[in-house]
Motif scaffolding. Structure first.
Motif, PDB file in Angstrom:
ATOM      1  N   PRO A  42       0.819  -1.221   0.000  1.00  0.00           N
ATOM      2  CA  PRO A  42       0.000   0.000   0.000  1.00  0.00           C
ATOM      3  C   PRO A  42       0.851   1.269   0.000  1.00  0.00           C
ATOM      4  CG  PRO A  42      -0.876  -1.554   1.604  1.00  0.00           C
ATOM      5  CD  PRO A  42       0.418  -2.127   1.094  1.00  0.00           C
ATOM      6  N   ASN A  43       1.946   1.246   0.740  1.00  0.00           N
ATOM      7  CA  ASN A  43       2.820   2.437   0.734  1.00  0.00           C
ATOM      8  C   ASN A  43       3.423   2.673  -0.644  1.00  0.00           C
ATOM      9  OD1 ASN A  43       2.371   3.006   3.395  1.00  0.00           O
ATOM     10  ND2 ASN A  43       4.152   1.892   4.152  1.00  0.00           N
ATOM     11  N   ILE A  44       3.839   1.568  -1.277  1.00  0.00           N
ATOM     12  CA  ILE A  44       4.415   1.698  -2.622  1.00  0.00           C
ATOM     13  C   ILE A  44       3.363   2.198  -3.598  1.00  0.00           C
ATOM     14  CG2 ILE A  44       5.346   0.385  -4.570  1.00  0.00           C
ATOM     15  CD1 ILE A  44       6.805  -1.387  -2.519  1.00  0.00           C
ATOM     16  N   ASN A  45       2.147   1.647  -3.532  1.00  0.00           N
ATOM     17  CA  ASN A  45       1.062   2.102  -4.421  1.00  0.00           C
ATOM     18  C   ASN A  45       0.721   3.573  -4.172  1.00  0.00           C
ATOM     19  OD1 ASN A  45       0.757  -0.245  -5.864  1.00  0.00           O
ATOM     20  ND2 ASN A  45      -0.784  -1.110  -4.488  1.00  0.00           N
ATOM     21  N   ARG A  46       0.673   3.967  -2.889  1.00  0.00           N
ATOM     22  CA  ARG A  46       0.373   5.359  -2.552  1.00  0.00           C
ATOM     23  C   ARG A  46       1.443   6.296  -3.121  1.00  0.00           C
ATOM     24  NH1 ARG A  46       2.205   8.192   1.703  1.00  0.00           N
ATOM     25  NH2 ARG A  46       2.932   6.266   2.599  1.00  0.00           N
ATOM     26  N   VAL A  47       2.710   5.960  -2.966  1.00  0.00           N
ATOM     27  CA  VAL A  47       3.798   6.785  -3.490  1.00  0.00           C
ATOM     28  C   VAL A  47       3.735   6.837  -5.011  1.00  0.00           C
ATOM     29  CG1 VAL A  47       6.311   6.909  -3.754  1.00  0.00           C
ATOM     30  CG2 VAL A  47       5.322   6.442  -1.509  1.00  0.00           C
ATOM     31  N   LEU A  48       3.453   5.706  -5.647  1.00  0.00           N
ATOM     32  CA  LEU A  48       3.335   5.688  -7.106  1.00  0.00           C
ATOM     33  C   LEU A  48       2.158   6.540  -7.572  1.00  0.00           C
ATOM     34  CD1 LEU A  48       4.138   1.950  -7.994  1.00  0.00           C
ATOM     35  CD2 LEU A  48       5.553   3.954  -8.432  1.00  0.00           C
ATOM     36  N   GLU A  49       1.041   6.451  -6.839  1.00  0.00           N
ATOM     37  CA  GLU A  49      -0.135   7.254  -7.191  1.00  0.00           C
ATOM     38  C   GLU A  49       0.166   8.749  -7.024  1.00  0.00           C
ATOM     39  OE1 GLU A  49      -3.722   8.125  -8.680  1.00  0.00           O
ATOM     40  OE2 GLU A  49      -2.843   6.128  -8.608  1.00  0.00           O
ATOM     41  N   GLU A  50       0.833   9.103  -5.930  1.00  0.00           N
ATOM     42  CA  GLU A  50       1.198  10.511  -5.720  1.00  0.00           C
ATOM     43  C   GLU A  50       2.134  10.996  -6.831  1.00  0.00           C
ATOM     44  OE1 GLU A  50       2.918  10.680  -1.851  1.00  0.00           O
ATOM     45  OE2 GLU A  50       0.982  10.575  -0.829  1.00  0.00           O
ATOM     46  N   ARG A  51       3.073  10.157  -7.203  1.00  0.00           N
ATOM     47  CA  ARG A  51       4.010  10.512  -8.266  1.00  0.00           C
ATOM     48  C   ARG A  51       3.270  10.674  -9.596  1.00  0.00           C
ATOM     49  NH1 ARG A  51       9.397   7.347  -8.218  1.00  0.00           N
ATOM     50  NH2 ARG A  51       9.897   8.889  -6.660  1.00  0.00           N
ATOM     51  N   ARG A  52       2.337   9.753  -9.892  1.00  0.00           N
ATOM     52  CA  ARG A  52       1.560   9.852 -11.124  1.00  0.00           C
ATOM     53  C   ARG A  52       0.722  11.127 -11.123  1.00  0.00           C
ATOM     54  NH1 ARG A  52      -3.291   9.344 -12.670  1.00  0.00           N
ATOM     55  NH2 ARG A  52      -4.069   8.529 -10.719  1.00  0.00           N
ATOM     56  N   ALA A  53       0.090  11.432  -9.985  1.00  0.00           N
ATOM     57  CA  ALA A  53      -0.725  12.648  -9.881  1.00  0.00           C
ATOM     58  C   ALA A  53       0.156  13.889 -10.035  1.00  0.00           C
ATOM     59  CB  ALA A  53      -1.473  12.671  -8.552  1.00  0.00           C
ATOM     60  N   ALA A  54       1.331  13.861  -9.429  1.00  0.00           N
ATOM     61  CA  ALA A  54       2.224  15.017  -9.549  1.00  0.00           C
ATOM     62  C   ALA A  54       2.676  15.200 -10.999  1.00  0.00           C
ATOM     63  CB  ALA A  54       3.436  14.832  -8.631  1.00  0.00           C
ATOM     64  N   ILE A  55       2.962  14.108 -11.669  1.00  0.00           N
ATOM     65  CA  ILE A  55       3.398  14.200 -13.065  1.00  0.00           C
ATOM     66  C   ILE A  55       2.267  14.711 -13.947  1.00  0.00           C
ATOM     67  CG2 ILE A  55       4.088  12.822 -15.066  1.00  0.00           C
ATOM     68  CD1 ILE A  55       5.768  11.123 -13.127  1.00  0.00           C
ATOM     69  N   GLU A  56       1.049  14.144 -13.748  1.00  0.00           N
ATOM     70  CA  GLU A  56      -0.092  14.607 -14.552  1.00  0.00           C
ATOM     71  C   GLU A  56      -0.421  16.055 -14.234  1.00  0.00           C
ATOM     72  OE1 GLU A  56      -3.292  11.903 -13.911  1.00  0.00           O
ATOM     73  OE2 GLU A  56      -2.419  10.338 -15.179  1.00  0.00           O
ATOM     74  N   GLY A  57      -0.383  16.416 -12.930  1.00  0.00           N
ATOM     75  CA  GLY A  57      -0.642  17.811 -12.548  1.00  0.00           C
ATOM     76  C   GLY A  57       0.409  18.735 -13.127  1.00  0.00           C
ATOM     77  N   GLY A  58       1.654  18.287 -13.110  1.00  0.00           N
ATOM     78  CA  GLY A  58       2.739  19.089 -13.697  1.00  0.00           C
ATOM     79  C   GLY A  58       2.548  19.259 -15.190  1.00  0.00           C
ATOM     80  N   MET A  59       2.103  18.211 -15.855  1.00  0.00           N
ATOM     81  CA  MET A  59       1.874  18.299 -17.298  1.00  0.00           C
ATOM     82  C   MET A  59       0.711  19.242 -17.594  1.00  0.00           C
ATOM     83  SD  MET A  59       2.571  14.378 -18.488  1.00  0.00           S
ATOM     84  CE  MET A  59       2.159  14.687 -20.184  1.00  0.00           C
ATOM     85  N   GLU A  60      -0.361  19.131 -16.789  1.00  0.00           N
ATOM     86  CA  GLU A  60      -1.501  20.031 -16.990  1.00  0.00           C
ATOM     87  C   GLU A  60      -1.088  21.471 -16.700  1.00  0.00           C
ATOM     88  OE1 GLU A  60      -4.538  18.518 -14.447  1.00  0.00           O
ATOM     89  OE2 GLU A  60      -4.970  16.797 -15.734  1.00  0.00           O
ATOM     90  N   LYS A  61      -0.311  21.646 -15.638  1.00  0.00           N
ATOM     91  CA  LYS A  61       0.155  22.986 -15.291  1.00  0.00           C
ATOM     92  C   LYS A  61       1.072  23.526 -16.396  1.00  0.00           C
ATOM     93  CE  LYS A  61       2.228  25.422 -11.399  1.00  0.00           C
ATOM     94  NZ  LYS A  61       2.869  25.280 -10.090  1.00  0.00           N
ATOM     95  N   ALA A  62       1.932  22.657 -16.929  1.00  0.00           N
ATOM     96  CA  ALA A  62       2.817  23.072 -18.015  1.00  0.00           C
ATOM     97  C   ALA A  62       2.008  23.443 -19.255  1.00  0.00           C
ATOM     98  CB  ALA A  62       3.814  21.969 -18.345  1.00  0.00           C
ATOM     99  N   GLU A  63       0.963  22.679 -19.565  1.00  0.00           N
ATOM    100  CA  GLU A  63       0.113  22.998 -20.714  1.00  0.00           C
ATOM    101  C   GLU A  63      -0.618  24.315 -20.496  1.00  0.00           C
ATOM    102  OE1 GLU A  63      -2.412  19.630 -21.221  1.00  0.00           O
ATOM    103  OE2 GLU A  63      -0.837  18.379 -22.093  1.00  0.00           O
ATOM    104  N   ALA A  64      -1.116  24.514 -19.256  1.00  0.00           N
ATOM    105  CA  ALA A  64      -1.809  25.771 -18.950  1.00  0.00           C
ATOM    106  C   ALA A  64      -0.843  26.947 -19.053  1.00  0.00           C
ATOM    107  CB  ALA A  64      -2.427  25.707 -17.556  1.00  0.00           C
TER     108      ALA A  64
END
Length: 186
Positions: A42-64
């Protein structure tokens, strides 16, 4: 002995482990698997999910940010184009004003030149008349003095003198004018 080694070798197959070791290994694997599944996964999945969200958020922020930068660039280009048009308009107005000012100054200069020429002609005409008048008086006086010397007595009648002199000078001027016209006609 060969048979013994062969029997012993048959009993201990290296591919098949002994049953107690197999059971202990499976229990240990199950404990490690359960521990990993319950605690670590669960810790590994949570960290991976946070990383995925940060990457997607960063990409959306970069596009904006890129879209915003593109909009600012377009606004800047529009302002630059407007500024260029305004500068061209102001330059055109300045040229037109300059041309109008030059034309106005030329007209004023022409008017002043004509006034100066007219004043010069008037002054020349006044000087000519004054010189002609002075010349008439001088010629009249000289003629009277000469007539008095020829006759031997003074000719005193000023009015008659003046009329005679004026008539004589008018005749001379008329002859001179006729002569210059005749020469001009040739």
């Amino acid at each position: 002995m060969n048979a013994l080694v062969q029997v012993a070798a048959e009993e201990e197959n290296p591919l098949i482990p002994p049953i107690p070791e197999l059971v202990i290994g499976l229990i240990a694997f199950a404990i490690v698997f359960v521990f990993l599944a319950k605690k670590l996964l669960p810790n590994i999945n949570r960290v991976l999910e946070e990383r995925r969200a940060a990457i997607e958020g960063g990409m959306e922020k970069a596009e904006a940010t890129q879209a915003e930068a593109q909009q600012v660039l377009e606004d800047y280009r529009a302002q630059l184009a407007d500024a260029r048009h305004e500068a061209a308009r102001l330059r055109q107005e300045a040229q037109e004003q300059g041309a109008a000012l030059i034309a106005e100054m030329r007209a004023e200069g022409q008017r002043q030149r004509e006034e100066i020429i007219a004043a010069g002609h008037a002054q020349i005409e006044a000087d000519r008349k004054q010189a002609a008048q002075a010349l008439r008086q001088d010629v009249g006086k000289l003629a009277t003095d000469l007539a008095g010397k020829i006759v031997g007595e003074s000719v005193e009648d000023v009015a008659r003198q003046s009329r005679t002199i004026d008539r004589f000078l008018d005749e001379l001027e008329a002859k001179a004018a006729d002569g210059s016209m005749a020469e001009a006609g040739r």
